[in-house]
Design a protein around this motif. Structure first.
Motif, mmCIF file in Angstrom:
data_model
loop_
_atom_site.group_PDB
_atom_site.id
_atom_site.type_symbol
_atom_site.label_atom_id
_atom_site.label_comp_id
_atom_site.label_asym_id
_atom_site.label_seq_id
_atom_site.Cartn_x
_atom_site.Cartn_y
_atom_site.Cartn_z
ATOM 1 N N PRO A 26 39.895 102.259 29.080
ATOM 2 C CA PRO A 26 41.172 102.876 29.434
ATOM 3 C C PRO A 26 41.388 104.166 28.649
ATOM 4 N N TYR A 27 41.936 105.173 29.306
ATOM 5 C CA TYR A 27 42.231 106.437 28.643
ATOM 6 C C TYR A 27 43.548 106.312 27.897
ATOM 7 N N CYS A 28 43.549 106.648 26.644
ATOM 8 C CA CYS A 28 44.759 106.602 25.830
ATOM 9 C C CYS A 28 44.821 107.899 25.033
ATOM 10 N N PRO A 29 45.738 108.799 25.405
ATOM 11 C CA PRO A 29 45.748 110.129 24.797
ATOM 12 C C PRO A 29 45.991 110.153 23.297
ATOM 13 N N ARG A 30 46.739 109.197 22.754
ATOM 14 C CA ARG A 30 47.055 109.220 21.329
ATOM 15 C C ARG A 30 46.359 108.107 20.560
ATOM 16 N N GLY A 31 45.453 107.388 21.195
ATOM 17 C CA GLY A 31 44.760 106.307 20.512
ATOM 18 C C GLY A 31 45.702 105.184 20.115
ATOM 19 N N ALA A 32 46.655 104.850 20.982
ATOM 20 C CA ALA A 32 47.679 103.859 20.652
ATOM 21 C C ALA A 32 47.117 102.458 20.477
ATOM 22 N N PHE A 33 45.962 102.209 21.050
ATOM 23 C CA PHE A 33 45.351 100.896 20.840
ATOM 24 C C PHE A 33 43.850 101.068 20.788
ATOM 25 N N SER A 34 43.208 100.137 20.130
ATOM 26 C CA SER A 34 41.756 100.197 20.070
ATOM 27 C C SER A 34 41.192 99.316 21.180
ATOM 28 N N TYR A 35 40.036 99.638 21.654
ATOM 29 C CA TYR A 35 39.414 98.888 22.741
ATOM 30 C C TYR A 35 38.561 97.794 22.158
ATOM 31 N N PRO A 36 38.583 96.564 22.575
ATOM 32 C CA PRO A 36 39.496 96.029 23.578
ATOM 33 C C PRO A 36 40.877 95.754 22.995
ATOM 34 N N ALA A 37 41.899 95.878 23.829
ATOM 35 C CA ALA A 37 43.271 95.655 23.389
ATOM 36 C C ALA A 37 43.475 94.187 23.030
ATOM 37 N N GLN A 38 44.288 93.941 22.019
ATOM 38 C CA GLN A 38 44.550 92.576 21.591
ATOM 39 C C GLN A 38 45.798 92.055 22.277
ATOM 40 N N MET A 39 45.805 90.758 22.574
ATOM 41 C CA MET A 39 46.948 90.125 23.206
ATOM 42 C C MET A 39 47.968 89.740 22.137
ATOM 43 N N MET A 40 49.247 89.772 22.514
ATOM 44 C CA MET A 40 50.301 89.340 21.612
ATOM 45 C C MET A 40 50.420 87.822 21.683
ATOM 46 N N THR A 41 50.760 87.218 20.566
ATOM 47 C CA THR A 41 51.004 85.784 20.563
ATOM 48 C C THR A 41 52.400 85.535 21.141
ATOM 49 N N ARG A 42 52.674 84.303 21.500
ATOM 50 C CA ARG A 42 53.994 83.949 22.025
ATOM 51 C C ARG A 42 55.077 84.237 20.978
ATOM 52 N N ASP A 43 54.777 83.933 19.724
ATOM 53 C CA ASP A 43 55.729 84.191 18.648
ATOM 54 C C ASP A 43 56.036 85.681 18.537
ATOM 55 N N GLN A 44 55.019 86.515 18.649
ATOM 56 C CA GLN A 44 55.223 87.963 18.583
ATOM 57 C C GLN A 44 56.073 88.454 19.754
ATOM 58 N N GLU A 45 55.840 87.888 20.945
ATOM 59 C CA GLU A 45 56.642 88.260 22.105
ATOM 60 C C GLU A 45 58.110 87.904 21.886
#
Length: 102
Positions: A26-45
């Motif tokens: 995925p193209y990300c102009p500011r490098g907001a996430f590293s590849y592969p993106a990590q999923m949020m836990t239910r607690d974090q949500e």
């Protein structure tokens, strides 16, 4: 569409066949996430939801959450009620922590 930027990196071949680029990232102009993106836990949500409600509604956040729980209960949506009760617990914890720090 430019290969590697937004959407799927596909391009048309000479006979109209579609080939998928196997090295797509995925193209990300500011490098907001590293590849592969990590999923949020239910607690974090849930903490994220509580934080959002507090940001948007401030002192009214507990009232807004209670109204949401009441609405879902009247519609018979038990899973939604359980979700928002967890959010309410986190909103309460945040408010109590902020009061104790003052």
């Amino acid at each position: 569409m430019h290969p590697g930027r937004g959407g799927f990196s596909r391009f048309l071949m000479g006979r109209g066949e579609i080939q998928v680029n196997a090295t797509y990232r995925p193209y990300c102009p500011r490098g907001a996430f590293s590849y592969p993106a990590q999923m949020m836990t239910r607690d974090q949500e849930l903490w994220g939801m509580a934080s959002m409600v507090l940001r948007q509604h401030g002192d009214r956040a507990p009232v807004v959450v209670a109204e949401r729980i009441e609405q879902l209960a009247s519609e018979g949506k038990a899973e939604g009620v359980a979700l928002w009760k967890e959010v309410a617990r986190r909103v309460d914890q945040t408010i109590r922590a902020n009061i104790s720090q003052q």
